[in-house]
Design a protein around this motif. Structure first.
Motif, short mmCIF file in Angstrom:
data_model
loop_
_atom_site.label_atom_id
_atom_site.label_comp_id
_atom_site.label_asym_id
_atom_site.label_seq_id
_atom_site.Cartn_x
_atom_site.Cartn_y
_atom_site.Cartn_z
N PHE A 54 3.88 9.27 -5.51
CA PHE A 54 4.09 10.71 -5.35
C PHE A 54 5.35 10.90 -4.52
CE2 PHE A 54 -0.29 10.55 -6.51
CZ PHE A 54 -0.57 11.77 -7.13
N LYS A 56 7.01 12.55 -1.88
CA LYS A 56 6.53 13.33 -0.74
C LYS A 56 7.70 13.98 -0.01
CE LYS A 56 2.52 10.34 -0.32
NZ LYS A 56 1.73 9.43 0.54
N THR A 57 8.43 14.82 -0.77
CA THR A 57 9.54 15.55 -0.17
C THR A 57 9.00 16.70 0.66
OG1 THR A 57 9.71 16.86 -2.21
CG2 THR A 57 11.14 14.93 -2.01
N GLN A 58 9.75 17.08 1.66
CA GLN A 58 9.33 18.17 2.55
C GLN A 58 9.43 19.51 1.83
OE1 GLN A 58 7.96 17.73 5.50
NE2 GLN A 58 8.15 15.53 5.18
N TRP A 60 5.78 18.46 2.69
CA TRP A 60 4.64 17.75 2.12
C TRP A 60 3.51 17.83 3.13
CZ3 TRP A 60 2.92 15.84 -2.36
CH2 TRP A 60 1.84 14.95 -2.35
N TRP A 62 0.14 17.30 2.55
CA TRP A 62 -1.08 16.69 2.03
C TRP A 62 -1.30 15.34 2.72
CZ3 TRP A 62 -4.02 19.33 -1.53
CH2 TRP A 62 -3.40 20.38 -2.21
N ASP A 64 -3.07 11.69 2.30
CA ASP A 64 -3.70 10.76 1.36
C ASP A 64 -4.97 10.20 2.01
OD1 ASP A 64 -1.38 9.75 -0.82
OD2 ASP A 64 -0.62 10.57 1.06
N PHE A 78 -6.82 13.85 -1.99
CA PHE A 78 -5.96 14.44 -0.98
C PHE A 78 -6.72 15.50 -0.19
CE2 PHE A 78 -2.99 13.16 -4.37
CZ PHE A 78 -2.04 12.45 -3.64
N GLU A 176 1.99 21.69 -6.67
CA GLU A 176 2.67 20.81 -5.72
C GLU A 176 2.32 19.35 -5.99
OE1 GLU A 176 1.77 21.80 -1.69
OE2 GLU A 176 2.29 23.92 -1.92
N LEU A 177 1.04 19.11 -6.20
CA LEU A 177 0.61 17.74 -6.47
C LEU A 177 1.10 17.27 -7.84
CD1 LEU A 177 -3.07 17.91 -5.16
CD2 LEU A 177 -1.11 16.81 -4.05
N ALA A 180 4.74 16.41 -7.89
CA ALA A 180 5.10 15.27 -7.04
C ALA A 180 4.76 13.93 -7.68
CB ALA A 180 4.38 15.39 -5.70
#
Length: 339
Positions: A54, A56-58, A60, A62, A64, A78, A176-177, A180
């Motif tokens: 995934f 995980k750009t800002q 982010w 969530w 894991d 998540f 968003e998920l 990503a």
């Protein structure tokens, strides 16, 4: 499924069996170069033991919590950093359950016919469909209709993102998920050991990793490798033909400092891979504390009718440990010995 929110792991949490594979090409050597012989993997496998990624750009936000690899899909649990709720209704969810799941099916393993009536959405140029909470016409087998985003991430390959609480049930949060996900960027699963004598009828079929305690503050954190004819993800599932027992093997690599829970009364000292461990042949159980926070446990249901310890002994005798088990970055990828 209700196991996705509540049931404690049987052989792990709930996941129905699945097959995920990928491959690549490499440049051919010059004609004058002779290639060294390739040693085949020592243990059979029905999965590609590498995690999808995934981006995980800002921002982010969530966390894991857990993930699975099975033959038909990879599953990721998540929880948003601002989440305060739990799935409802829920029994036994614990203090920190996932409240959103992404399930990435292998090509051809998901039938999109039931989701095409949802609200159309775009996921990185690919077609998708969204069903709000309570309107999902294709509920999981437990009958609950969580908010669900379904999209085609590659040709004839689909994924779903499910939101189980008000915080995760919105379309934008699930997007968003979905956006990503990087299914082609994979990271090898690593373990502090190699095996070489697992029976061929017990291929690697499941990997389950937890990153934080989920069901209770003292829940185990670590990785479980499951070997067998199929993967059991709910307590109700039947995994084997009772008339012809096929067996299973579980290798648990846990962040634990204690050696045993004291439930094995026939334990004896036994070397495992040249290191001091413990063994209970009556229960087909063995364990070793390799380093602080690196506890490895073996549990076997031997294939066949005899229930002999011979097969289990061969597995233990084939163990080879990483040179420095306390340094996870130096653990070998399990693709070195599973294939």
């Amino acid at each position: 499924m209700r196991w996705l929110r509540c049931a404690a792991l049987a052989a792990t949490l709930g996941v129905t069996a699945a097959l995920v594979g990928c491959g690549g090409t490499s440049p051919s050597p010059p004609a004058s170069t002779s290639s060294a012989p390739v040693t085949p993997p020592a243990v059979a496998g029905l999965i590609d033991p590498r995690w999808m990624s995934f981006a995980k750009t800002q921002p982010w936000n969530w966390v894991d919590l857990e993930r699975h690899i099975t033959p038909d899909f990879q599953l990721f649990g998540f929880r948003p950093t601002d989440e305060t709720g739990t799935p409802s209704p829920c029994q036994g969810c614990g203090v920190n359950p996932p409240t959103a799941y992404v399930k990435v099916y292998a090509p051809g393993r998901f039938d999109p016919a039931t989701v095409r009536s949802g609200q159309p959405v775009d996921v990185d140029g690919r077609a998708g469909f969204f069903r709000p909470f309570g309107e999902n016409t294709a509920p999981e087998p437990d009958g609950f209709r969580d908010a669900t985003l379904t999209w085609e991430y590659a040709d004839d390959a689909w994924a779903t993102a499910r939101g189980l609480t008000p915080v995760t049930a919105g379309r934008d949060r699930l997007l968003e998920l979905a956006r990503a996900l990087r299914p082609d960027e994979r990271t090898a699963v690593r373990a502090p050991l190699r095996l070489g004598a697992v029976p061929p009828q017990l291929p690697l079929v499941h990997v389950h990793t937890t990153y934080q305690p989920i069901y209770s503050p003292d829940s185990d954190v670590g990785t479980v490798l499951g070997f067998g004819p199929c993967v059991t993800l709910t307590k109700e599932q039947k995994c084997r033909d009772e008339a012809a027992p096929t067996g299973s093997l579980s290798v648990r690599i846990l962040d634990r400092d204690e050696f045993t829970d004291g439930s094995h009364r026939a334990e004896v000292d036994r070397a495992i891979g040249g290191r001091a461990g413990r063994y209970d042949g009556s229960l087909f159980w063995a364990a070793i504390l390799l380093a602080p926070g690196v506890y490895v446990q073996f549990d076997m249901d031997p294939p066949g009718e005899s229930r002999s310890t011979e097969t289990f002994e061969r597995v233990l005798n084939s163990v080879a440990w990483a040179p420095d088990p306390g340094t996870q970055a130096d653990w070998p990828p399990i693709t070195d010995w599973v294939g």
